[in-house]
Write a protein that holds these residues in place. Structure first.
Motif, short mmCIF file in Angstrom:
data_model
loop_
_atom_site.label_atom_id
_atom_site.label_comp_id
_atom_site.label_asym_id
_atom_site.label_seq_id
_atom_site.Cartn_x
_atom_site.Cartn_y
_atom_site.Cartn_z
N ARG A 1 5.49 1.90 0.61
CA ARG A 1 5.96 0.58 0.36
C ARG A 1 5.49 -0.27 1.57
NH1 ARG A 1 10.85 0.56 -2.33
NH2 ARG A 1 11.60 2.73 -2.95
N ASP A 2 5.15 0.29 2.90
CA ASP A 2 5.09 -0.62 3.93
C ASP A 2 3.38 -0.79 4.47
OD1 ASP A 2 7.41 -1.87 4.39
OD2 ASP A 2 8.05 -0.22 5.88
N VAL A 3 2.57 0.53 4.41
CA VAL A 3 1.32 0.57 4.78
C VAL A 3 0.46 -0.16 3.82
CG1 VAL A 3 -0.63 2.23 5.20
CG2 VAL A 3 1.71 2.92 5.82
N ASN A 4 -0.41 -0.96 4.56
CA ASN A 4 -1.35 -1.76 3.79
C ASN A 4 -2.04 -1.02 2.77
OD1 ASN A 4 -0.76 -4.20 5.19
ND2 ASN A 4 -2.12 -3.31 6.76
N TYR A 5 -1.89 -0.94 1.48
CA TYR A 5 -2.70 -0.29 0.44
C TYR A 5 -2.19 1.26 0.45
CZ TYR A 5 -5.80 -4.10 -0.22
OH TYR A 5 -6.19 -5.28 -0.89
#
Lengths: 184, 440, 282
Positions: free
Chosen positions: B85-89
């Motif tokens: 959900r949160d980490v970019n890509y």
């Protein structure tokens, strides 16, 4: 490349247009490089702060907890922040030094506080030399001294002496009311 | 590396200087100019595809490890809440890594089937084949431990079931499983060590791959005819002929890969793995990932625990001893129609085992048909189908391969690998000598 | 020819191995629903997600946690309250929703456990303080967390829709329903030991501890949509699908560009390949 291929042909059957062939191979190589470059971005961007980290980027603080002459250190974006309730003497000293010749990074005291709230100085507690946390009430300028390499800051947290190149950084903040400040 | 003469000419002073100290450019140039049989078909592109898969898994794995927390409480959340959900890509990187494991196995199975079909394991390429088998086993270990890391229900119970296999051994079983677990059950220490090993093993695989390629460059590639390279006109330099062919195959493979990553990222997974591991509650059905299903079916086909584990290990062991089981003088199944037929049946048996592995053991093959009970299960059951398929699996290696090699009369084998090329597409050339190829 | 046989056999084997494990499932066929997000180009219907969120907030959240979702997620791109003018953290709708929740925290001065209004960075609070409390309050069954519920059930949103719109009263004759449980034909399970009706087939499905959650007009939709049970069921299922797969829109959009690139890339490489191999016997 096309030349070496032509020589390697086992059964050449007439010349082909070498320009057209070169174009195809160049296009293939360019497409490959482009694809690799596009893939690199997610691999790099994943190291940037994630959404949950960004969401914690602002902080509200109740200044009524800080009394005259006192300083608190709070954590904002995992960095220490000084909130100092300056005495009139400290403010006067800071204003007096606005045009001192030993300011490495010249700035007026007024530019480092919010109008009407001059008594509160809010700065990142991270020495601009190599990031140690400076200690208050030490050094020659009534402000902060960095214990690591001896940088000295005045009561407006401006660098006056030592290896640090810049003043302590004032984060982006705003007063929500007289006693409430939002940092970030 | 091989006896093909180096054609590299250092062009500049720096290249000459380097060439006498560390001839690494010469090494690369010789790899690129390596004489490769000109008749390799698309089945031979899976080696490059596998190298691509390994690279993708290592790169995405390294970046995923930057966000992963190998603790019982943190693992599920760091994957599902952090990475997904949160980490970019993060969703993309995990989608590539998780589906990449399946793509890797798809490619390795096709690579192995190609080796079996064209007899690539035969002398003088036994070591090349053995190294490949080692890579395959390491891949399974890596994939299994990687599957544990998200710490969902399937991760946890898969880990428990597979590590419990080691408990089958008499005397050492119990201490061995406790050693593996670092406790009395699968728990935080197990997860943390699996993470450590899951990070380590791909680099071991990469090292064995380097040996595998070295072993390939000593005798050179086999080819679909099974006839060894005899003259320079049989070969082409690896670059540009096979670099571009491999690159094309990789790009087509990437299309399939991308369909899974972008349009059905969870299709190969199990829904139960979206629930956090619960040591008190087993999912209704524990099934390994698709690429391990045939072995799982062999394990379950045998009612005795220790024998089942040994059969599982033996099924892998068959691949290791295959070069010495095959008695035929002809290498490629192109010229062995009978063996080819048994080989296709073997593929069907493996697929049947895979299907059995995904089913409940007492499930029926033909819905609603009741036959009679043989020993311990109805004949119309997954259990018996997997038994018959297991028997064929072993018989193919232990009986059919050695016997047929001696009794089968192969079709005429061409003189040179280039002969069928010249007469393409007419097939085997008329008047080609039927001399079965000798070793070499 | 041989190649084709070989390829066909291989493919057949792989398909067989990849076939999902469905044997042993004794549940009823799921109800058919059309979803806005089902095709490769399908996206979420934002109004539906907003209605679904309302159902979660006013109905489900009494028992079910949503512990992977932060309030800010509601304002993410593709989320129920996404507004391109704001970041998720200063979206006014999201802020207002967050403020309505009381979040447990520790007062930084006194160290006391306090409750404060939520901010977008906070996660949805759980209705129960721990699993034991949840179990005790719900007759021994812990209501599952809803963050990944749509991904954690075979059938996803169609499964959720089937379960929440089933009214629980249509239990077949001869089936003894245990105390505190409800019959649910879409639940996987085995009810044969509770079924005594000789000559009849054991009904499909299992027991569920959740009472039928929806009734008509259980919520009043802000957009004036009529709140039938079917409408409520579709909306909550779509919302939970979004909760399980919040990056779906981004995934499909990026996927389309990647597919177009890969087809062009393959074409260019193939042209290069044909040029290099032109006139080379192989």
């Amino acid at each position: 490349m096309a030349d070496s291929i032509a020589h390697a042909q086992a059964h050449p059957d007439g010349p082909a247009d070498p320009g057209r062939r070169d174009f195809i191979h160049i296009a293939a190589a360019a497409a490959t490089l482009g694809g690799v470059a596009a893939v690199a971005w997610p691999l790099i961007d994943q190291m940037n702060p994630a959404a949950d980290t960004l969401a914690l980027a602002s902080l509200e603080y109740d200044l009524s907890k800080v009394t005259l002459g006192q300083q608190v250190t709070i954590s904002w974006r995992k960095q220490p922040v000084f909130i100092r309730y300056r005495t009139p003497a400290e403010i006067a000293a800071a204003k007096a030094a606005d045009h001192a010749s030993d300011l490495k990074d010249p700035a007026t005291d007024a530019s480092r506080v919010k109008a009407g709230h001059e008594q509160y100085l809010i700065v990142l507690a991270s020495c601009t030399h190599l990031g140690c946390v400076p200690v208050f009430a030490q050094g020659d300028y009534g402000g902060w001294l960095c214990p690591c390499h001896g940088s000295q800051y005045d009561t407006s947290a401006r660098i006056r002496k030592g290896p640090a190149p810049l003043n302590l950084v004032v984060p982006e903040y705003a007063f929500l009311s007289d006693t409430k400040v939002k940092i970030g | 590396m091989s006896d093909h003469p180096s054609t590299y000419q250092p062009n500049s002073g720096i290249e000459r200087w380097l060439d006498t100290r560390l001839p690494i450019i010469r090494f690369g140039a010789d790899l690129m100019s390596f004489p490769t049989p000109r008749n390799l078909n698309y089945w031979y592109t899976f080696g490059a595809i596998l190298a691509f898969c390994l690279g993708v898994q290592i790169v995405t794995g390294i970046v995923l490890a930057m966000h992963y927390d190998p603790s019982g409480v943190g693992a599920f959340m760091s994957v599902q809440r952090g990475i997904m959900r949160d980490v970019n890509y993060g969703w993309l990187l995990r989608g590539i890594h998780a589906n990449g494991a399946s793509m890797f196995f798809l490619a390795v199975y096709l690579h192995i089937l190609r080796g079996l079909y064209y007899g690539s394991y035969k002398a003088p390429r036994e070591v090349l084949w053995l190294l490949g088998c080692v890579i395959y086993v390491l891949m399974m270990a890596t994939a299994f431990m990687g599957y544990v890391l998200p710490w969902g229900q399937m991760s946890f119970w898969g880990a428990k079931v597979i590590t419990s296999l080691f408990g089958a051994f008499p005397v050492i079983g119990k201490p061995l499983t406790e050693l593996l677990w670092g406790g009395f059950a699968v728990d935080d220490p197990t997860l943390t060590r699996f993470f450590s090993l899951h990070y380590l093993l791909p680099f071991v695989i990469a090292a064995v791959v380097a040996l595998h390629i070295w072993a390939l460059h000593v005798p050179g590639n086999a080819n679909p005819t099974g006839v060894e390279v005899k003259s320079k006109s049989d070969t082409l330099p690896f670059h540009p002929y096979y670099t571009v062919k491999d690159l094309f195959a990789i790009s087509v493979f990437m299309i399939l890969f991308a369909v899974f990553v972008f349009y059905m990222p969870e299709a190969l997974g199990k829904v139960d793995n979206q629930v956090m591991a619960d040591p008190l509650k087993t999912p209704a059905q524990i099934v390994p990932e698709w690429y391990l299903l045939p072995f799982y079916a062999i394990l379950r086909a045998i009612p005795d625990k220790l024998t089942g584990v040994l059969a599982l290990a033996g099924a892998l062991g068959m691949l290791f001893i295959l070069p010495w089981l095959d008695t035929s003088k002809v290498r490629s199944m192109r010229y062995r129609p009978q063996y080819r037929l048994f080989f296709f049946i073997w593929i069907v048996a493996c697929a049947a085992l895979g299907w059995c592995g995904s089913q409940e053991p007492d499930g029926q093959i033909l819905e609603g048909v009741k036959t009679f009970t043989l020993i311990d299960a109805d004949l119309n059951s997954v259990t018996w189908l997997s038994r018959f398929a297991s028997i064929y699996y072993f018989a193919y290696f232990l009986v059919i391969t050695p016997v047929l090699g001696l009794t089968e009369k192969p079709l005429p084998v061409p003189d040179s690998l280039y002969t069928p090329v010249l007469s393409h597409p007419a097939g085997a050339p008329a008047g080609a000598a039927a001399a079965p190829e000798t070793k070499g | 020819m041989l190649r084709k046989i070989f390829a066909a056999a291989t493919l057949a084997g792989l398909v067989a191995m990849a076939a999902p494990a469905v044997a042993g499932s004794t549940r009823e066929t799921l109800k058919e629903v059309h979803w806005s997000f089902e095709s490769p180009f399908g996206q979420y219907d934002q109004a539906q997600l907003q209605r679904g969120f309302k159902i979660y907030k006013e109905v489900c959240s009494a028992c079910h946690s949503l512990n992977q979702i932060a309030f800010r997620n509601l304002g993410d791109k593709g989320g129920p309250f996404w507004n391109p003018k704001y970041t998720p953290n200063d979206n006014p709708v999201v802020k207002a929703i967050a403020k309505d929740y009381q979040i447990a925290d520790i007062d930084s001065d006194s160290g006391d456990a306090i409750k404060r209004p939520g901010v977008p960075a906070d996660y949805f609070p759980s209705p129960f303080s721990n699993a034991a409390a949840a179990r005790a309050a719900n007759g021994g069954a812990v209501p599952p967390d809803m963050s990944l519920l749509a991904a954690a059930r075979e059938g996803g949103p169609a499964y959720i829709y089937s379960v929440v719109t089933g009214d629980g009263t249509d239990a077949p004759a001869g089936l003894t329903i245990p105390d505190g449980k409800y019959y649910d034909p879409w639940m996987s399970g085995d009810v044969s030991s509770y079924f005594k009706n000789p000559g009849h087939k054991v009904p499909k499905g299992g027991f569920i501890a959740m009472p039928p959650p929806l009734i008509a007009d259980r919520v009043t939709y802000d957009d004036g949509t009529k709140a039938t049970i079917e409408q409520e069921g579709k909306d909550i299922s779509a919302f939970l699908q979004w909760a399980s797969d919040p990056h779906m829109e981004e995934r499909k959009t990026l996927g389309l560009s990647v597919m177009i690139f890969l087809f062009l890339f393959s074409g260019v490489i193939y042209a290069s390949y044909r040029t290099i191999w032109r006139n080379v016997g192989h």
